[in-house]
Design a protein around this motif. Structure first.
Motif, PDB file in Angstrom:
ATOM      1  N   ILE A 208     -21.120  16.114   8.242  1.00 50.19           N
ATOM      2  CA  ILE A 208     -20.121  16.712   7.359  1.00 50.19           C
ATOM      3  C   ILE A 208     -19.926  15.820   6.142  1.00 50.19           C
ATOM      4  CG2 ILE A 208     -17.694  17.385   7.160  1.00 50.19           C
ATOM      5  CD1 ILE A 208     -17.780  18.156  10.106  1.00 50.19           C
ATOM      6  N   ASP A 210     -17.957  15.475   2.053  1.00 53.36           N
ATOM      7  CA  ASP A 210     -16.856  15.968   1.228  1.00 53.36           C
ATOM      8  C   ASP A 210     -17.414  16.661  -0.010  1.00 53.36           C
ATOM      9  OD1 ASP A 210     -17.604  14.009  -0.610  1.00 53.36           O
ATOM     10  OD2 ASP A 210     -15.934  12.669  -0.116  1.00 53.36           O
ATOM     11  N   VAL A 219     -20.448  15.187  13.890  1.00 50.94           N
ATOM     12  CA  VAL A 219     -19.708  15.709  15.038  1.00 50.94           C
ATOM     13  C   VAL A 219     -20.698  16.278  16.045  1.00 50.94           C
ATOM     14  CG1 VAL A 219     -17.600  16.176  13.737  1.00 50.94           C
ATOM     15  CG2 VAL A 219     -19.354  17.950  13.902  1.00 50.94           C
ATOM     16  N   CYS A 229     -14.554  21.775  14.615  1.00 50.20           N
ATOM     17  CA  CYS A 229     -15.584  20.874  15.134  1.00 50.20           C
ATOM     18  C   CYS A 229     -15.104  20.280  16.453  1.00 50.20           C
ATOM     19  CB  CYS A 229     -15.936  19.773  14.129  1.00 50.20           C
ATOM     20  SG  CYS A 229     -14.568  18.727  13.620  1.00 50.20           S
ATOM     21  N   ARG A 258     -12.209   8.274  10.864  1.00 51.91           N
ATOM     22  CA  ARG A 258     -13.168   9.372  10.648  1.00 51.91           C
ATOM     23  C   ARG A 258     -12.509  10.711  10.934  1.00 51.91           C
ATOM     24  NH1 ARG A 258     -17.572  12.178  13.643  1.00 51.91           N
ATOM     25  NH2 ARG A 258     -16.397  11.624  15.499  1.00 51.91           N
ATOM     26  N   GLU A 259     -11.753  10.783  12.021  1.00 55.34           N
ATOM     27  CA  GLU A 259     -11.081  12.042  12.344  1.00 55.34           C
ATOM     28  C   GLU A 259     -10.056  12.400  11.272  1.00 55.34           C
ATOM     29  OE1 GLU A 259      -8.202  13.957  15.787  1.00 55.34           O
ATOM     30  OE2 GLU A 259      -9.778  12.534  16.357  1.00 55.34           O
ATOM     31  N   LEU A 262     -11.839  14.044   8.461  1.00 57.12           N
ATOM     32  CA  LEU A 262     -12.210  15.427   8.770  1.00 57.12           C
ATOM     33  C   LEU A 262     -11.005  16.353   8.642  1.00 57.12           C
ATOM     34  CD1 LEU A 262     -14.483  14.786  11.889  1.00 57.12           C
ATOM     35  CD2 LEU A 262     -15.237  15.553   9.625  1.00 57.12           C
ATOM     36  N   TRP A 267     -10.837  20.547   8.400  1.00 57.76           N
ATOM     37  CA  TRP A 267     -11.431  20.866   9.690  1.00 57.76           C
ATOM     38  C   TRP A 267     -10.382  20.760  10.799  1.00 57.76           C
ATOM     39  CZ3 TRP A 267     -16.422  22.450  10.670  1.00 57.76           C
ATOM     40  CH2 TRP A 267     -17.336  22.351   9.609  1.00 57.76           C
ATOM     41  N   VAL A 269     -10.113  19.643  14.476  1.00 57.51           N
ATOM     42  CA  VAL A 269     -10.905  18.816  15.391  1.00 57.51           C
ATOM     43  C   VAL A 269     -10.376  18.983  16.812  1.00 57.51           C
ATOM     44  CG1 VAL A 269     -11.699  16.488  15.946  1.00 57.51           C
ATOM     45  CG2 VAL A 269     -11.305  17.143  13.548  1.00 57.51           C
ATOM     46  N   TRP A 304     -21.709  20.982   4.977  1.00 58.66           N
ATOM     47  CA  TRP A 304     -22.253  20.415   6.211  1.00 58.66           C
ATOM     48  C   TRP A 304     -23.758  20.599   6.246  1.00 58.66           C
ATOM     49  CZ3 TRP A 304     -25.011  23.785   9.170  1.00 58.66           C
ATOM     50  CH2 TRP A 304     -24.781  25.147   8.933  1.00 58.66           C
TER      51      TRP A 304
END
Length: 335
Positions: A208, A210, A219, A229, A258-259, A262, A267, A269, A304
């Protein structure tokens, strides 16, 4: 792996009797099968797995028995992932007559065509196709899916599985859901639960980025059209991907960052751990709820791509068994 097998039989002169051998080795002696022992004195710093132990037991059994290694024992030699409880079970052989199996050995009576037999580590072993067909009789669907995923990475085509007869519905399901992009047993198990719940099939190993093209993270699974994801957090995840000089705590913090990145892109998650796989309804309901929540949100920003798959590397038992993987039949015992 610096271990040695000892066979206390007349075929291996010079080896001390079993009682003397066990006394000499003490706690470093593992009984593999009657007349066969594993010396672990020089393996204190080696990583010895249940796959290793089952391979040793299989090799020991084949020194005293005729037949073809099959079922979970063949799957282990092929490098197909299995649950620990399968590897703790008996070694499985198939032959035309049953005979007396003895402790640690299970014999299946069935003819096996020559084209369904190959040689591994000097032992006659069922082919990938026949092994998967045998597993269909012995394991759950999610385990068979994981084994098939690994077989595909070794070049096996699931379309070779039977279209009719016993277990044909299971084979049809496997053909629909098996994937050569799976990187672990847990990922395959998660996909099996997702399929069971009627959830759409996810893409695997997705990178993924930006809107500026900066890499944000990879992911395990994603439904880009839904903005969802999925990540599986295994017990060794943060140990396996440590960067130089990084501690597990540093890796956990990096994962949190990182999460967060996202989530900032829009996203949703969703995560799971091993315990979640034991409660299928809870696992499936959580993902379904996250998909419903994502449907109310704008599409994620950025873009992505499918990432490069870390190909599954089947374990090589050559050093452990003292026999090369491509050694011809018959296997020779190690004194």
């Amino acid at each position: 792996m610096r271990m040695q097998m000892h066979f206390t039989t007349s075929a291996h002169p010079g080896t001390p009797p079993a009682r003397e051998l066990q006394a000499a080795l003490g706690t470093h002696c593992i009984r593999l099968y009657r007349g066969a022992y594993l010396d672990t004195r020089h393996a204190e710093n080696e990583r010895f797995t249940f796959e290793d132990l089952h391979a040793c037991r299989t090799f020991a059994v084949m020194q005293r028995n005729s037949g073809v290694v099959s079922g979970v024992s063949a799957a282990n030699l092929h490098g197909f992932p299995l649950l620990r409880k399968r590897l703790e079970g008996d070694v499985v052989l198939t032959r035309k007559y049953r005979g007396t199996p003895g402790a640690g050995l299970r014999i299946r009576r069935s003819p096996i065509p020559d084209d369904e037999i190959e040689t591994r580590y000097g032992m006659r072993v069922t082919s990938a196709r026949r092994t998967l067909m045998d597993l269909a009789e012995q394991v759950d669907a999610y385990e068979l899916l994981a084994a098939t995923d690994a077989a595909m990475q070794q070049g096996f085509d699931p379309e070779l599985l039977p279209e009719s007869g016993r277990h044909c519905r299971t084979y049809a399901w496997i053909k629909e859901h098996a994937a050569d992009r799976a990187e672990s047993f847990a990922e395959s198990w998660c996909r099996a639960l997702m399929a069971e719940a009627g959830l759409p099939q996810p893409l695997l190993q997705v990178d993924i980025f930006d809107a500026a093209g900066r890499f944000v993270g990879r992911v395990d699974k994603a439904w880009p059209e839904l903005g969802v994801c999925f990540e599986f957090d295994g017990a060794v995840k943060y140990q396996q991907h440590l960067r130089p000089g990084e501690s597990p705590a540093d890796a956990v913090m990096r994962e949190k960052q990182r999460e967060r990145a996202l989530l900032d892109l829009g996203w949703v998650v969703t995560r799971a751990v091993w315990a979640d796989l034991q409660d299928a309804w809870r696992f499936q309901s959580r993902i379904h709820a996250d998909m419903q929540r994502a449907a109310l949100l704008p599409s994620p920003r950025g873009y992505w791509e499918l990432g490069v798959v870390q190909r599954f590397q089947p374990r090589d038992f050559s050093a452990l068994l003292g026999v090369a993987a491509d050694s011809p039949y018959p296997a020779l015992g190690i004194a």
